[in-house]
Each structure stands twice: as C-alpha cells, then as structure tokens.
Design a protein around this motif. Structure first.
Motif, PDB file in Angstrom:
ATOM      1  N   SER A 228      30.224  37.452  35.708  1.00  0.00           N
ATOM      2  CA  SER A 228      31.528  37.709  35.935  1.00  0.00           C
ATOM      3  C   SER A 228      31.774  39.395  35.599  1.00  0.00           C
ATOM      4  O   SER A 228      30.850  39.693  34.646  1.00  0.00           O
ATOM      5  CB  SER A 228      32.700  37.266  35.126  1.00  0.00           C
ATOM      6  OG  SER A 228      32.454  37.188  33.607  1.00  0.00           O
TER       7      SER A 228
ATOM      8  N   ASP B 131      36.562  42.673  32.054  1.00  0.00           N
ATOM      9  CA  ASP B 131      37.807  43.340  32.400  1.00  0.00           C
ATOM     10  C   ASP B 131      38.263  43.510  33.850  1.00  0.00           C
ATOM     11  O   ASP B 131      38.903  44.551  34.230  1.00  0.00           O
ATOM     12  CB  ASP B 131      37.933  44.543  31.608  1.00  0.00           C
ATOM     13  CG  ASP B 131      37.645  44.686  29.947  1.00  0.00           C
ATOM     14  OD1 ASP B 131      37.972  43.507  29.573  1.00  0.00           O
ATOM     15  OD2 ASP B 131      37.433  45.653  29.324  1.00  0.00           O
TER      16      ASP B 131
ATOM     17  N   VAL C  18      39.960  41.021  37.281  1.00  0.00           N
ATOM     18  CA  VAL C  18      40.447  39.860  37.735  1.00  0.00           C
ATOM     19  C   VAL C  18      40.746  39.731  39.011  1.00  0.00           C
ATOM     20  O   VAL C  18      40.657  40.863  39.822  1.00  0.00           O
ATOM     21  CB  VAL C  18      41.609  39.394  36.866  1.00  0.00           C
ATOM     22  CG1 VAL C  18      41.347  39.297  35.302  1.00  0.00           C
ATOM     23  CG2 VAL C  18      42.680  40.541  36.968  1.00  0.00           C
TER      24      VAL C  18
ATOM     25  N   GLU D  50      41.951  35.026  37.999  1.00  0.00           N
ATOM     26  CA  GLU D  50      40.921  34.313  37.149  1.00  0.00           C
ATOM     27  C   GLU D  50      39.653  35.525  37.165  1.00  0.00           C
ATOM     28  O   GLU D  50      39.840  36.579  37.496  1.00  0.00           O
ATOM     29  CB  GLU D  50      40.113  33.239  37.993  1.00  0.00           C
ATOM     30  CG  GLU D  50      39.952  33.697  39.579  1.00  0.00           C
ATOM     31  CD  GLU D  50      39.631  32.550  40.476  1.00  0.00           C
ATOM     32  OE1 GLU D  50      39.334  31.259  39.745  1.00  0.00           O
ATOM     33  OE2 GLU D  50      39.427  32.567  41.517  1.00  0.00           O
ATOM     34  N   LYS D  51      38.474  35.377  36.433  1.00  0.00           N
ATOM     35  CA  LYS D  51      37.538  36.223  36.175  1.00  0.00           C
ATOM     36  C   LYS D  51      37.036  36.646  37.637  1.00  0.00           C
ATOM     37  O   LYS D  51      36.856  35.822  38.514  1.00  0.00           O
ATOM     38  CB  LYS D  51      36.667  35.913  35.435  1.00  0.00           C
ATOM     39  CG  LYS D  51      36.861  35.591  33.916  1.00  0.00           C
ATOM     40  CD  LYS D  51      35.631  35.424  33.146  1.00  0.00           C
ATOM     41  CE  LYS D  51      35.980  35.252  31.551  1.00  0.00           C
ATOM     42  NZ  LYS D  51      34.804  35.211  30.962  1.00  0.00           N
ATOM     43  N   CYS D  52      36.840  37.927  37.905  1.00  0.00           N
ATOM     44  CA  CYS D  52      36.093  38.342  39.158  1.00  0.00           C
ATOM     45  C   CYS D  52      34.607  38.362  38.951  1.00  0.00           C
ATOM     46  O   CYS D  52      34.041  38.634  37.977  1.00  0.00           O
ATOM     47  CB  CYS D  52      36.426  39.818  39.240  1.00  0.00           C
ATOM     48  SG  CYS D  52      36.181  40.350  41.059  1.00  0.00           S
ATOM     49  N   LYS D  53      33.906  37.592  40.025  1.00  0.00           N
ATOM     50  CA  LYS D  53      32.496  37.593  39.889  1.00  0.00           C
ATOM     51  C   LYS D  53      31.825  38.359  40.449  1.00  0.00           C
ATOM     52  O   LYS D  53      32.488  39.319  41.160  1.00  0.00           O
ATOM     53  CB  LYS D  53      32.424  35.969  40.474  1.00  0.00           C
ATOM     54  CG  LYS D  53      32.933  34.772  39.876  1.00  0.00           C
ATOM     55  CD  LYS D  53      32.430  34.530  38.676  1.00  0.00           C
ATOM     56  CE  LYS D  53      33.033  33.268  38.006  1.00  0.00           C
ATOM     57  NZ  LYS D  53      32.364  32.870  36.605  1.00  0.00           N
TER      58      LYS D  53
ATOM     59  N   CYS E 142      38.692  42.286  43.742  1.00  0.00           N
ATOM     60  CA  CYS E 142      38.738  42.388  42.230  1.00  0.00           C
ATOM     61  C   CYS E 142      39.587  43.808  41.732  1.00  0.00           C
ATOM     62  O   CYS E 142      39.724  44.631  42.329  1.00  0.00           O
ATOM     63  CB  CYS E 142      37.206  42.944  41.870  1.00  0.00           C
ATOM     64  SG  CYS E 142      36.274  41.567  42.296  1.00  0.00           S
TER      65      CYS E 142
ATOM     66  N   SER F 199      38.914  44.353  25.052  1.00  0.00           N
ATOM     67  CA  SER F 199      37.944  43.103  25.200  1.00  0.00           C
ATOM     68  C   SER F 199      37.057  43.127  24.461  1.00  0.00           C
ATOM     69  O   SER F 199      36.253  44.386  24.317  1.00  0.00           O
ATOM     70  CB  SER F 199      37.785  42.948  26.777  1.00  0.00           C
ATOM     71  OG  SER F 199      36.800  42.058  26.962  1.00  0.00           O
TER      72      SER F 199
END
Length: 317
Positions: A25, A28, A30, A58-61, A70, A77
C-alpha cells in the motif's frame, strides 16, 4: 497562505512516495471505497476531503498509482518515519536509477562520437570533467588501482545529477505527478538520507576491501588495536578510538550530503510560500545561482573524501 495551508504544503513536498512492503500500500494515501459516489459528490461541488470522509476510504495500493484514484492523506503516521524497514521510497530509488543510467548513456554517447577532427561541445565538456577527476585522483591516491578513477567519476557525476534536480521548479514534478494519479513525489534523491547513507555504506565496505587487499586482515586488525598507542596494554583504548574514527566516516559522509541538500530544498519550499510572485522571483534566482555552487561542491566533497578514505585504507603503515 494560512498557517495550516503552509504546514500542509511543506508536509506534502517533504513526503516521499513510500510503499509499505507488507501489503504494497502507498503510505499516507487513500482512495474512495465507492468511486462513483465520490465522483458524484465532487460533481455536486463538494470538497475532496469532505467527499472522501463522506464516502469512506481505504488504503491506496501500488497498482492504483497512475489511475487517478489515489489522494494524499496528511497525518502523523508511524509508517512515514525516515527509518522504516517495511517501507520503500519509490521516488528516490527510481530517480537514482534513472539518473545513473543517464550518466552512463551520456558518457557512452560522447565516447562513440569521438573523432580525430574538431570535438563537439559536449565532448569537450565531458573531457574537462574526466581530466578534472583524473587529476584529483592522481594527486591524492598514490597507488595503482583500476577501480579508483572510474569509481570517483561515477560518484561525482551521479551525485551531481541527483543534486541538480534541486534546481527544477519546486512544484513542477509534484504537480505533474499529481495529475498522473501519484499523490507524492520528491525529486531530489540526495535529500533522502536513505540514498546518501547507502552510498556512504558502499564506500565504507570498499574501505574494508582495500584494507584487506593491501595490508591483509591481520594488518587491518593491528591498525585498529595497536594505533595510536603501540602497546598491548592499550588495545581496548586503541580499538575504541579507531572504531569510532572508522564508523564516523560513513556517517559523516552520508549526513553531510543529506543535510546540505535537504536544507537547500527546504529554502526553495519556504520561498515558494511567500505571498507575492515577484518577491519569490527576486529570492529564487539568486538562491538558485548560489545553489549551483552547492550542487557541484557537495558532489566534489563526496568524491574527494571517497578517494581520501580509500587512499588511507591502501597505506601499508
């Protein structure tokens, strides 16, 4: 610009494009859980942050980069620490590799264009650099080595190219990256302590290689235990003093380059925060001209210290 906006601007420009290797991911960053609802919210005039909060995130991959889904999420963090074994700075690593290949391609192209007639301007310029590095190596490194001259040229040009990225307009590459769907992008690899310390560690390992080759393992151990006090009773003191001296070489080598380039980058960011464009222009131009000296000087210092350290490691005494 308000204080919160200023802090967000600085935070964004100092944030690396980090990938968490545990789940791939983007740190920082999303994306909306429901892209259609998010786009509808944005079409209705909603702000990006509010729409993301309303729809859910949700988390950006890693695979989402470049798709335009994104978005940066600024917060304190734990994943965005400078030293984190689980993250990889894609922007610094990618640019370092690209600039390394640029150096190889440039010199390869110039060497192929070598003729017996009048040389081109590029060839003359690169020959000046080659002769400058060669004379520096000859004046410092007194032993024969097939490695030291090519290594010195590579170190100088590679770091020079990395430092030179600091002269690009501060918002140019990050804004282009944002339009391509990449939330963060830092363009100065030498402002990343991971890059500078990695290069310093490579020089540190070469110190061992040169020492073992010229004085052997036994001679190297003697240099740590029987210097500066040549008596067995002072072995612990000698080892402490020489050990600190040895370990300080890669640390100082890496942190010196990092500190200077980080400070230069920060000054460009602070100038960009000034309210009036003509004030930015008045300050940017002189600082950029002065920074050309810093860019070159830091590459030269790293190269010279590399030669000096390897020369010291090659001494038989």
């Amino acid at each position: 610009m308000s204080e919160s906006n200023s802090q967000g601007y600085i935070s964004h420009h100092l944030h690396f494009l980090q990938v968490d290797l545990r789940d791939f991911s983007v740190v920082d960053s999303v994306k909306a859980t429901d892209q259609s609802a998010f786009q509808q919210c944005m079409t209705n005039g909603g702000e990006q942050e509010n729409c993301l909060t309303q729809v859910g995130t949700e988390k950006c991959k890693l695979t989402d980069l470049g798709s335009g889904v994104c978005y940066a999420e600024h917060h304190a963090s734990a994943e965005s620490k400078i030293v984190n074994p689980y993250t990889l700075n894609l922007d610094s690593l990618g640019l370092t590799v690209i600039l390394g290949f640029l150096f190889l391609i440039l010199f390869k192209y110039a060497s192929k264009k070598t003729t017996t007639g009048v040389p081109s301007k590029l060839q003359c310029f690169l020959e000046m650099i080659f002769e400058f590095v060669q004379s520096t190596v000859t004046s410092i490194f007194k032993r024969k080595s097939k490695l030291i001259a090519p290594l010195s040229l590579t170190v100088f040009m590679w770091i020079f190219f990395m430092n030179l990225m600091d002269l690009l307009p501060i918002d140019l590459i990050p804004e282009l990256a944002k339009k391509l769907g990449i939330p963060y992008f830092r363009v100065v690899p030498s402002a990343d302590v991971n890059v500078t310390l990695s290069m310093a560690v490579c020089v540190f390992l070469l110190i061992f290689a040169f020492s073992f080759k010229n004085i052997g393992v036994t001679g190297f151990l003697k240099s740590l235990t029987l210097h500066p006090f040549h008596h067995w009773a002072f072995i612990p003191v000698n080892f402490l003093l020489e050990g600190v001296s040895l370990l300080s070489k890669p640390i100082s080598l890496g942190l010196r380059l990092f500190g200077n380039m980080y400070a230069g980058e920060m000054i460009f960011i602070l100038i960009a925060l000034l309210p009036l464009w003509y004030i930015q222009w008045v300050l940017n131009v002189p600082w950029a001209l002065f920074h050309i000296l810093i860019v070159t000087l830091q590459a030269f210092i790293f190269m010279v210290l590399t030669i000096v350290y390897l020369s010291m490691a090659s001494e038989e005494d």
